[in-house]
Design a protein around this motif. Structure first.
Motif, mmCIF file in Angstrom:
data_model
loop_
_atom_site.group_PDB
_atom_site.id
_atom_site.type_symbol
_atom_site.label_atom_id
_atom_site.label_comp_id
_atom_site.label_asym_id
_atom_site.label_seq_id
_atom_site.Cartn_x
_atom_site.Cartn_y
_atom_site.Cartn_z
ATOM 1 N N VAL A 14 112.178 113.995 -67.323
ATOM 2 C CA VAL A 14 111.066 113.772 -66.395
ATOM 3 C C VAL A 14 110.769 115.104 -65.696
ATOM 4 C CG1 VAL A 14 110.275 112.483 -64.377
ATOM 5 C CG2 VAL A 14 111.769 111.370 -66.063
ATOM 6 N N VAL A 15 109.604 115.666 -66.003
ATOM 7 C CA VAL A 15 109.267 117.010 -65.509
ATOM 8 C C VAL A 15 107.966 116.960 -64.711
ATOM 9 C CG1 VAL A 15 108.804 119.407 -66.168
ATOM 10 C CG2 VAL A 15 110.286 117.992 -67.618
ATOM 11 N N TRP A 16 108.029 117.383 -63.464
ATOM 12 C CA TRP A 16 106.817 117.509 -62.628
ATOM 13 C C TRP A 16 106.397 118.977 -62.609
ATOM 14 C CZ3 TRP A 16 106.861 117.379 -56.552
ATOM 15 C CH2 TRP A 16 105.549 117.638 -56.082
ATOM 16 N N ILE A 17 105.132 119.219 -62.960
ATOM 17 C CA ILE A 17 104.596 120.590 -62.917
ATOM 18 C C ILE A 17 103.420 120.610 -61.945
ATOM 19 C CG2 ILE A 17 103.587 122.482 -64.253
ATOM 20 C CD1 ILE A 17 104.818 121.228 -66.781
ATOM 21 N N SER A 18 103.534 121.406 -60.893
ATOM 22 C CA SER A 18 102.382 121.548 -59.983
ATOM 23 C C SER A 18 101.467 122.636 -60.546
ATOM 24 C CB SER A 18 102.850 121.905 -58.567
ATOM 25 O OG SER A 18 103.341 123.231 -58.522
ATOM 26 N N GLY A 19 100.171 122.503 -60.275
ATOM 27 C CA GLY A 19 99.216 123.484 -60.816
ATOM 28 C C GLY A 19 99.113 123.374 -62.325
ATOM 29 N N ALA A 20 99.022 122.131 -62.802
ATOM 30 C CA ALA A 20 99.011 121.909 -64.258
ATOM 31 C C ALA A 20 97.610 121.637 -64.792
ATOM 32 C CB ALA A 20 99.951 120.763 -64.619
ATOM 33 N N SER A 21 96.589 121.916 -63.988
ATOM 34 C CA SER A 21 95.221 121.635 -64.463
ATOM 35 C C SER A 21 94.667 122.764 -65.319
ATOM 36 C CB SER A 21 94.290 121.391 -63.271
ATOM 37 O OG SER A 21 94.190 122.554 -62.475
ATOM 38 N N SER A 22 95.336 123.928 -65.338
ATOM 39 C CA SER A 22 94.848 125.033 -66.166
ATOM 40 C C SER A 22 95.972 126.050 -66.375
ATOM 41 C CB SER A 22 93.642 125.714 -65.508
ATOM 42 O OG SER A 22 94.047 126.340 -64.310
ATOM 43 N N GLY A 23 95.683 127.049 -67.206
ATOM 44 C CA GLY A 23 96.570 128.198 -67.359
ATOM 45 C C GLY A 23 97.991 127.889 -67.803
ATOM 46 N N ILE A 24 98.935 128.586 -67.166
ATOM 47 C CA ILE A 24 100.343 128.496 -67.567
ATOM 48 C C ILE A 24 100.880 127.068 -67.387
ATOM 49 C CG2 ILE A 24 102.678 129.358 -67.065
ATOM 50 C CD1 ILE A 24 101.312 131.961 -65.994
#
Ligand SMILES: NC(=O)c1ccc[n+]([C@@H]2O[C@H](COP(=O)([O-])OP(=O)(O)OC[C@H]3O[C@@H](n4cnc5c(N)ncnc54)[C@H](OP(=O)(O)O)[C@@H]3O)[C@@H](O)[C@H]2O)c1
Length: 256
Positions: A14-24
């Motif tokens: 289970v991985v939460w990534i913030s700022g996942a709407s674009s780029g890296i």
């Protein structure tokens, strides 16, 4: 010596990534989803999050501005309600505006500090109690090589990333003893909307997909610091070891 738990099997993580709407962040989310991870993608702009979630059944999107502490708490609660745990949080959300001391913009400076420093630290703080309760899991903070030392055009951005490097080092000292992994991610130049506005040439530029692949390789090695590409980052690390006379001379020469 390996400083963190090595992650090479992503299925079910289970991985939460913030700022996942674009780029890296988006590229990392897509590569982890392709490996079978259950990925929670958060950002402010839901349109691109919706598009990716429609493609991947294992993806979940949450609208979360990292400068909003209440939204961060709610995000953690929503993830726990659905998955009962967080295996990895990647604090990736960030902004960059070129700035020099001679065209200082107090409003843009404050916005960068609010998002890159306070937002990142508050998002990590929102996750820590859950990871401590689990007694497992990890936190990865996306800083930048701009945090290694002063560089032109990076007034405030560089300072914000230097703060994150120091924060993540201390986080490691505090949390590794509790069985948690803490990873510092320091990319060089990556071709995203963040850097597409740069007017200067960017050495050793990677695509977001290449950056995401390097991050995944770093997790598999259990590295504390995942920096890339080495042909660029190792030079910057070396530069930082030199006396300031030499450091300033070389930085001026190569960034003319
Ligand atoms: N590109 C590079 O060369 C480079 C190099 C070193 C480090 N980095 C770091 O890598 C990270 C990702 O950047 P990127 O290059 O992939 O740029 P990007 O494509 O602009 O991605 C930035 C992400 O952060 C999100 N974001 C910005 N402010 C936010 C806020 N207040 N709350 C929640 N999400 C927010 C954006 O989504 P919304 O706008 O939808 O909220 C977006 O998803 C950043 O921390 C950046 O500093 C990038």
């Amino acid at each position: 010596m390996t400083l963190n738990r090595k992650i090479s099997h992503w299925r079910g993580q289970v991985v939460w990534i913030s700022g996942a709407s674009s780029g890296i962040g988006l590229a990392l989310a897509e590569q982890l989803l392709a490996r079978g991870a259950q990925v929670i993608l958060s950002a402010r702009n839901c349109a691109s999050l919706n598009a990716i979630c429609a493609k991947y059944p294992l993806a979940m999107m949450i609208n979360c501005d990292i400068t909003d502490i209440q939204a961060l708490t709610q995000t953690v609660q929503t993830i726990i309600a659905k998955y009962q745990r967080i295996d990895l949080f990647v604090a990736n959300a960030g902004v960059y505006n070129e700035m020099h001391a001679f065209d200082f913009n107090a409003e843009a400076a404050q916005q960068m500090l609010d998002i890159n420093v306070s937002g990142t630290i508050n998002s990590v703080a929102a996750v820590i109690p859950q990871l401590l309760q689990q007694g497992s899991g990890g936190i990865a903070v996306v800083a930048s090589v701009a945090g290694y030392g002063g560089l032109p055009a990076a007034l405030i951005y560089g300072a914000s990333k230097a703060a994150l490097i120091n924060f993540t080092e201390t986080l490691y000292l505090d949390l590794s003893a509790k069985g948690l992994s803490v990873t510092l991610i320091t990319p060089g130049f990556v071709d995203t909307r963040l850097t597409q506005k740069n007017k200067f040439s960017m050495p050793a530029l990677l695509t977001s997909e290449q950056a995401a692949a390097k991050i995944i390789t770093g997790f598999a090695r259990g590295d504390f610091e995942i920096h890339f590409p080495h042909r660029f980052t190792l030079w910057l690390k070396l530069l930082k070891l030199l006396p300031y006379q030499v450091y300033f001379f070389l930085v001026k020469r190569f960034t003319k």
